[in-house]
Design an enzyme around this catalytic site. Structure first.
Site, PDB file in Angstrom:
ATOM      1  N   ARG A 135      -0.175  -8.696  13.728  1.00 17.90           N
ATOM      2  CA  ARG A 135      -0.754  -7.690  12.813  1.00 17.90           C
ATOM      3  C   ARG A 135      -1.613  -8.367  11.746  1.00 17.90           C
ATOM      4  O   ARG A 135      -2.680  -7.871  11.386  1.00 17.90           O
ATOM      5  CB  ARG A 135       0.360  -6.859  12.168  1.00 17.90           C
ATOM      6  CG  ARG A 135       0.958  -5.826  13.131  1.00 17.90           C
ATOM      7  CD  ARG A 135       2.360  -5.417  12.743  1.00 17.90           C
ATOM      8  NE  ARG A 135       2.420  -4.703  11.492  1.00 17.90           N
ATOM      9  CZ  ARG A 135       3.539  -4.579  10.769  1.00 17.90           C
ATOM     10  NH1 ARG A 135       4.669  -5.106  11.194  1.00 17.90           N
ATOM     11  NH2 ARG A 135       3.516  -3.909   9.643  1.00 17.90           N
TER      12      ARG A 135
ATOM     13  N   LYS B 174       0.822  -1.216   0.000  1.00 19.02           N
ATOM     14  CA  LYS B 174       0.000   0.000   0.000  1.00 19.02           C
ATOM     15  C   LYS B 174       0.855   1.264   0.000  1.00 19.02           C
ATOM     16  O   LYS B 174       0.592   2.196  -0.744  1.00 19.02           O
ATOM     17  CB  LYS B 174      -0.937   0.031   1.224  1.00 19.02           C
ATOM     18  CG  LYS B 174      -1.923  -1.124   1.276  1.00 19.02           C
ATOM     19  CD  LYS B 174      -2.930  -0.963   2.402  1.00 19.02           C
ATOM     20  CE  LYS B 174      -2.347  -0.908   3.796  1.00 19.02           C
ATOM     21  NZ  LYS B 174      -1.701  -2.169   4.245  1.00 19.02           N
TER      22      LYS B 174
ATOM     23  N   ARG C 168      11.618  -6.161   5.130  1.00 22.33           N
ATOM     24  CA  ARG C 168      11.571  -4.712   5.368  1.00 22.33           C
ATOM     25  C   ARG C 168      12.169  -4.388   6.741  1.00 22.33           C
ATOM     26  O   ARG C 168      12.837  -3.372   6.914  1.00 22.33           O
ATOM     27  CB  ARG C 168      10.114  -4.238   5.284  1.00 22.33           C
ATOM     28  CG  ARG C 168       9.949  -2.728   5.277  1.00 22.33           C
ATOM     29  CD  ARG C 168       8.552  -2.329   4.887  1.00 22.33           C
ATOM     30  NE  ARG C 168       7.599  -2.485   5.982  1.00 22.33           N
ATOM     31  CZ  ARG C 168       6.274  -2.307   5.873  1.00 22.33           C
ATOM     32  NH1 ARG C 168       5.755  -1.985   4.710  1.00 22.33           N
ATOM     33  NH2 ARG C 168       5.484  -2.455   6.902  1.00 22.33           N
TER      34      ARG C 168
ATOM     35  N   ARG D  70      -9.608   0.589   9.014  1.00 22.64           N
ATOM     36  CA  ARG D  70      -9.178  -0.766   9.362  1.00 22.64           C
ATOM     37  C   ARG D  70     -10.216  -1.509  10.182  1.00 22.64           C
ATOM     38  O   ARG D  70      -9.979  -2.661  10.561  1.00 22.64           O
ATOM     39  CB  ARG D  70      -7.895  -0.682  10.188  1.00 22.64           C
ATOM     40  CG  ARG D  70      -6.610  -0.965   9.373  1.00 22.64           C
ATOM     41  CD  ARG D  70      -5.461  -0.720  10.318  1.00 22.64           C
ATOM     42  NE  ARG D  70      -4.245  -1.381  10.015  1.00 22.64           N
ATOM     43  CZ  ARG D  70      -3.183  -0.768   9.459  1.00 22.64           C
ATOM     44  NH1 ARG D  70      -3.247   0.481   9.059  1.00 22.64           N
ATOM     45  NH2 ARG D  70      -2.059  -1.438   9.294  1.00 22.64           N
TER      46      ARG D  70
ATOM     47  N   ARG E 172      11.264   0.682  11.518  1.00 23.94           N
ATOM     48  CA  ARG E 172      10.026   0.262  12.184  1.00 23.94           C
ATOM     49  C   ARG E 172      10.260  -0.948  13.063  1.00 23.94           C
ATOM     50  O   ARG E 172      10.556  -2.027  12.570  1.00 23.94           O
ATOM     51  CB  ARG E 172       8.966  -0.067  11.125  1.00 23.94           C
ATOM     52  CG  ARG E 172       8.409   1.157  10.451  1.00 23.94           C
ATOM     53  CD  ARG E 172       7.340   0.777   9.475  1.00 23.94           C
ATOM     54  NE  ARG E 172       6.239   0.046  10.095  1.00 23.94           N
ATOM     55  CZ  ARG E 172       5.060  -0.118   9.515  1.00 23.94           C
ATOM     56  NH1 ARG E 172       4.843   0.395   8.315  1.00 23.94           N
ATOM     57  NH2 ARG E 172       4.114  -0.789  10.120  1.00 23.94           N
TER      58      ARG E 172
HETATM   59  P1  AMP Z   1       0.782   0.691   9.038  1.00 26.67           P
HETATM   60  O1  AMP Z   1       1.925   1.619   8.825  1.00 26.67           O
HETATM   61  O2  AMP Z   1      -0.445   1.071   8.263  1.00 26.67           O
HETATM   62  O3  AMP Z   1       1.146  -0.763   8.830  1.00 26.67           O
HETATM   63  O4  AMP Z   1       0.360   0.820  10.575  1.00 26.67           O
HETATM   64  C1  AMP Z   1       1.255   0.490  11.622  1.00 26.67           C
HETATM   65  C2  AMP Z   1       0.483   0.293  12.913  1.00 26.67           C
HETATM   66  O5  AMP Z   1      -0.202   1.508  13.256  1.00 26.67           O
HETATM   67  C3  AMP Z   1      -0.616  -0.773  12.863  1.00 26.67           C
HETATM   68  O6  AMP Z   1      -0.118  -2.080  13.127  1.00 26.67           O
HETATM   69  C4  AMP Z   1      -1.561  -0.290  13.963  1.00 26.67           C
HETATM   70  O7  AMP Z   1      -1.043  -0.590  15.251  1.00 26.67           O
HETATM   71  C5  AMP Z   1      -1.492   1.233  13.795  1.00 26.67           C
HETATM   72  N1  AMP Z   1      -2.521   1.729  12.836  1.00 26.67           N
HETATM   73  C6  AMP Z   1      -2.300   2.314  11.639  1.00 26.67           C
HETATM   74  N2  AMP Z   1      -3.448   2.651  11.051  1.00 26.67           N
HETATM   75  C7  AMP Z   1      -4.436   2.244  11.900  1.00 26.67           C
HETATM   76  C8  AMP Z   1      -5.866   2.286  11.850  1.00 26.67           C
HETATM   77  N3  AMP Z   1      -6.512   2.811  10.798  1.00 26.67           N
HETATM   78  N4  AMP Z   1      -6.545   1.788  12.907  1.00 26.67           N
HETATM   79  C9  AMP Z   1      -5.917   1.289  13.973  1.00 26.67           C
HETATM   80  N5  AMP Z   1      -4.576   1.190  14.096  1.00 26.67           N
HETATM   81  C10 AMP Z   1      -3.842   1.672  13.060  1.00 26.67           C
END
Ligand code: AMP
Length: 193
Positions: free
Chosen positions: A146, A14, A128, A89, A134
């Site tokens: 996750r 994404k 990654r 999400r 991260r």
């Molecule tokens: P991402 O970078 O989108 O993979 O997000 C990293 C982490 O941020 C996720 O594993 C969640 O803990 C949190 N996170 C990001 N976006 C959301 C969302 N829309 N709702 C809830 N938690 C989120």
């Protein structure tokens, strides 16, 4: 206004595809993951609270991310479109987003769902983790949590939008450029370039 949700599990590409899409279409990129990492970097109260969830591979509470998206929409009143990446999400987030957009006389135009096999996702995320800053990519247990959160709470978001005929599925395996071309074709079919 064109509002795109780029949907898919962690590691489905994404972020990579979002960067290419916003460069091509000039939309505002709204990634809740990026916004949360910014809060953590700034050591804000919100960031500190969110970090505890992120480090365990759990979703951050709905009201936190919905509030961030609401503020970001308000901060960009003249946007020609938004690309939502990693949001919504949960079904509650999807409903809240619909309400926020309706309040601005707008709606979700299209949901593009990237599909990638589970083993490929784990391999990509671990890979990654070797180079990214991260922490949630470095621990296989956190990665698996996750993915579990995705299956339990997020996958249904595609069903929610499918009810409105807004979802197109895209195979997210192959070269970055080939996947990008597939995404662009779906967008242009909805919105003549
Ligand atoms: P991402 O970078 O989108 O993979 O997000 C990293 C982490 O941020 C996720 O594993 C969640 O803990 C949190 N996170 C990001 N976006 C959301 C969302 N829309 N709702 C809830 N938690 C989120």
């Amino acid at each position: 206004m064109f509002n795109l949700i780029l949907f898919g599990p962690p590691g489905s590409g994404k972020g990579t595809q979002s960067e290419k899409l916003i460069e091509k279409f000039g939309w505002i990129h709204l990634s809740t993951g990026d916004l949360l990492r910014k809060e953590i970097a700034n050591a804000s109260q919100l960031g500190l609270e969110a970090k505890a969830f992120i480090d365990k591979g759990q979703l951050v509470p709905d009201e936190v991310v919905i509030g961030m998206i609401g503020s970001a929409l308000d901060a960009n009143p003249n946007a020609k479109g938004f690309l939502f990446d990693g949001f919504p999400r949960t079904e509650a987030q999807a409903e809240a987003l619909d309400n926020l957009l309706a309040g601005k006389g707008s709606e979700i135009s299209l949901v593009l769902a990237l599909e990638v096999s589970e083993e490929e996702l784990v391999a990509r995320l671990l890979n990654r983790g070797l180079t990214s800053s991260r922490s949630d990519d470095r621990d296989e247990n956190v990665i698996r949590k996750r993915l579990q959160e995705y299956h339990n709470k997020t996958a249904i978001v595609a069903d929610y939008y499918a009810k409105f005929g807004k979802v197109a599925k895209i195979k997210g395996e192959g070269s970055i450029d080939d996947i990008f071309r597939l995404l662009v074709a779906k967008i242009e079919a909805k919105q003549p370039a």
